[in-house]
Design a protein around this motif. Structure first.
Motif, PDB file in Angstrom:
ATOM      1  N   MET A   1       0.732  -0.990  -0.100  1.00  0.00           N
ATOM      2  CA  MET A   1      -0.075  -0.078  -0.063  1.00  0.00           C
ATOM      3  C   MET A   1       0.750   1.260  -0.016  1.00  0.00           C
ATOM      4  O   MET A   1       1.768   1.399   0.718  1.00  0.00           O
ATOM      5  N   ALA A   2       0.469   2.523  -0.664  1.00  0.00           N
ATOM      6  CA  ALA A   2       1.186   3.403  -1.094  1.00  0.00           C
ATOM      7  C   ALA A   2       1.220   4.440   0.354  1.00  0.00           C
ATOM      8  O   ALA A   2       0.077   4.268   0.902  1.00  0.00           O
ATOM      9  N   LYS A   3       2.002   5.175   0.819  1.00  0.00           N
ATOM     10  CA  LYS A   3       1.999   5.924   2.016  1.00  0.00           C
ATOM     11  C   LYS A   3       1.297   7.232   1.390  1.00  0.00           C
ATOM     12  O   LYS A   3       1.950   7.716   0.427  1.00  0.00           O
ATOM     13  N   ILE A   4       0.256   7.418   2.090  1.00  0.00           N
ATOM     14  CA  ILE A   4      -0.762   8.802   1.842  1.00  0.00           C
ATOM     15  C   ILE A   4       0.015   9.948   2.565  1.00  0.00           C
ATOM     16  O   ILE A   4      -0.185  11.124   1.994  1.00  0.00           O
ATOM     17  N   LEU A   5       0.270   9.806   3.977  1.00  0.00           N
ATOM     18  CA  LEU A   5       0.710  10.707   4.631  1.00  0.00           C
ATOM     19  C   LEU A   5       1.948  10.590   5.028  1.00  0.00           C
ATOM     20  O   LEU A   5       2.555   9.639   5.628  1.00  0.00           O
ATOM     21  N   SER A   6       2.948  11.504   5.017  1.00  0.00           N
ATOM     22  CA  SER A   6       4.150  11.535   5.543  1.00  0.00           C
ATOM     23  C   SER A   6       4.457  11.326   7.202  1.00  0.00           C
ATOM     24  O   SER A   6       3.195  11.638   7.568  1.00  0.00           O
ATOM     25  N   GLU A   7       5.382  10.825   7.711  1.00  0.00           N
ATOM     26  CA  GLU A   7       5.335  10.707   8.780  1.00  0.00           C
ATOM     27  C   GLU A   7       5.355  12.078   9.731  1.00  0.00           C
ATOM     28  O   GLU A   7       4.756  12.120  10.837  1.00  0.00           O
ATOM     29  N   ALA A   8       5.868  12.995   9.025  1.00  0.00           N
ATOM     30  CA  ALA A   8       5.854  14.414   9.612  1.00  0.00           C
ATOM     31  C   ALA A   8       4.559  14.936   9.887  1.00  0.00           C
ATOM     32  O   ALA A   8       3.951  15.485  10.743  1.00  0.00           O
ATOM     33  N   THR A   9       3.761  14.566   8.794  1.00  0.00           N
ATOM     34  CA  THR A   9       2.405  15.225   8.821  1.00  0.00           C
ATOM     35  C   THR A   9       1.585  14.469   9.785  1.00  0.00           C
ATOM     36  O   THR A   9       0.632  14.893  10.553  1.00  0.00           O
ATOM     37  N   LYS A  10       1.600  12.904   9.871  1.00  0.00           N
ATOM     38  CA  LYS A  10       1.006  12.113  10.957  1.00  0.00           C
ATOM     39  C   LYS A  10       1.459  12.817  12.256  1.00  0.00           C
ATOM     40  O   LYS A  10       0.326  12.926  13.208  1.00  0.00           O
ATOM     41  N   MET A  11       2.849  13.119  12.638  1.00  0.00           N
ATOM     42  CA  MET A  11       2.707  13.600  13.895  1.00  0.00           C
ATOM     43  C   MET A  11       2.274  14.832  14.276  1.00  0.00           C
ATOM     44  O   MET A  11       2.068  15.309  15.270  1.00  0.00           O
ATOM     45  N   LYS A  12       2.335  15.932  13.284  1.00  0.00           N
ATOM     46  CA  LYS A  12       1.764  16.990  13.295  1.00  0.00           C
ATOM     47  C   LYS A  12       0.183  16.718  13.580  1.00  0.00           C
ATOM     48  O   LYS A  12      -0.215  17.609  14.731  1.00  0.00           O
ATOM     49  N   LEU A  13      -0.502  15.845  12.920  1.00  0.00           N
ATOM     50  CA  LEU A  13      -1.919  15.706  13.327  1.00  0.00           C
ATOM     51  C   LEU A  13      -2.147  15.102  14.773  1.00  0.00           C
ATOM     52  O   LEU A  13      -2.833  15.325  15.666  1.00  0.00           O
ATOM     53  N   GLY A  14      -0.865  14.285  15.238  1.00  0.00           N
ATOM     54  CA  GLY A  14      -1.016  13.530  16.380  1.00  0.00           C
ATOM     55  C   GLY A  14      -0.895  14.691  17.744  1.00  0.00           C
ATOM     56  O   GLY A  14      -1.219  14.395  18.561  1.00  0.00           O
ATOM     57  N   GLU A  15       0.058  15.566  17.377  1.00  0.00           N
ATOM     58  CA  GLU A  15       0.475  16.874  18.230  1.00  0.00           C
ATOM     59  C   GLU A  15      -0.920  17.396  18.530  1.00  0.00           C
ATOM     60  O   GLU A  15      -1.145  17.708  19.419  1.00  0.00           O
ATOM     61  N   ARG A  16      -1.716  17.694  17.449  1.00  0.00           N
ATOM     62  CA  ARG A  16      -3.001  18.532  17.473  1.00  0.00           C
ATOM     63  C   ARG A  16      -3.755  17.744  18.324  1.00  0.00           C
ATOM     64  O   ARG A  16      -4.569  18.363  19.087  1.00  0.00           O
ATOM     65  N   LEU A  17      -3.923  16.425  18.394  1.00  0.00           N
ATOM     66  CA  LEU A  17      -4.798  15.660  18.939  1.00  0.00           C
ATOM     67  C   LEU A  17      -4.450  15.195  20.311  1.00  0.00           C
ATOM     68  O   LEU A  17      -5.130  14.407  20.935  1.00  0.00           O
ATOM     69  N   GLY A  18      -3.186  15.438  20.870  1.00  0.00           N
ATOM     70  CA  GLY A  18      -2.423  15.063  22.043  1.00  0.00           C
ATOM     71  C   GLY A  18      -2.063  13.525  22.185  1.00  0.00           C
ATOM     72  O   GLY A  18      -2.121  12.968  23.167  1.00  0.00           O
ATOM     73  N   VAL A  19      -1.666  12.955  20.842  1.00  0.00           N
ATOM     74  CA  VAL A  19      -1.499  11.562  21.245  1.00  0.00           C
ATOM     75  C   VAL A  19      -0.141  11.266  20.857  1.00  0.00           C
ATOM     76  O   VAL A  19       0.404  10.093  20.696  1.00  0.00           O
ATOM     77  N   ASP A  20       0.743  12.455  20.444  1.00  0.00           N
ATOM     78  CA  ASP A  20       2.156  12.400  20.186  1.00  0.00           C
ATOM     79  C   ASP A  20       2.895  11.671  21.293  1.00  0.00           C
ATOM     80  O   ASP A  20       3.855  10.829  20.696  1.00  0.00           O
ATOM     81  N   ASP A  21       2.686  11.935  22.216  1.00  0.00           N
ATOM     82  CA  ASP A  21       3.366  11.086  23.446  1.00  0.00           C
ATOM     83  C   ASP A  21       3.108   9.635  23.306  1.00  0.00           C
ATOM     84  O   ASP A  21       4.112   8.990  23.550  1.00  0.00           O
ATOM     85  N   ILE A  22       1.955   9.234  23.024  1.00  0.00           N
ATOM     86  CA  ILE A  22       1.664   7.725  22.824  1.00  0.00           C
ATOM     87  C   ILE A  22       2.703   7.173  21.686  1.00  0.00           C
ATOM     88  O   ILE A  22       3.015   6.036  21.892  1.00  0.00           O
TER      89      ILE A  22
END
Length: 55
Positions: A1-22
């Motif tokens: 499966m192709a990557k749709i979101l870069s790791e950096a973008t996923k982390m940015k979204l994770g930070e917005r939602l407060g799951v980056d520490d997990i």
């Protein structure tokens, strides 16, 4: 499966939602399903915003 979101973008979204520490401790597999759904919703919203800027 192709990557749709870069790791950096996923982390940015994770930070917005407060799951980056997990993610840092346990990886993406440690994020609860509900939060994953929220991440997808936020990614769609971000993509829609980007699309509007390019029209």
């Amino acid at each position: 499966m192709a990557k749709i979101l870069s790791e950096a973008t996923k982390m940015k979204l994770g930070e917005r939602l407060g799951v980056d520490d997990i993610v840092r401790r346990e990886g993406w597999g440690g994020v609860p399903a509900r939060q994953c759904g929220n991440l997808v919703r936020e990614a769609i919203r971000l993509a829609e915003e980007e699309l509007q800027h390019h029209l």
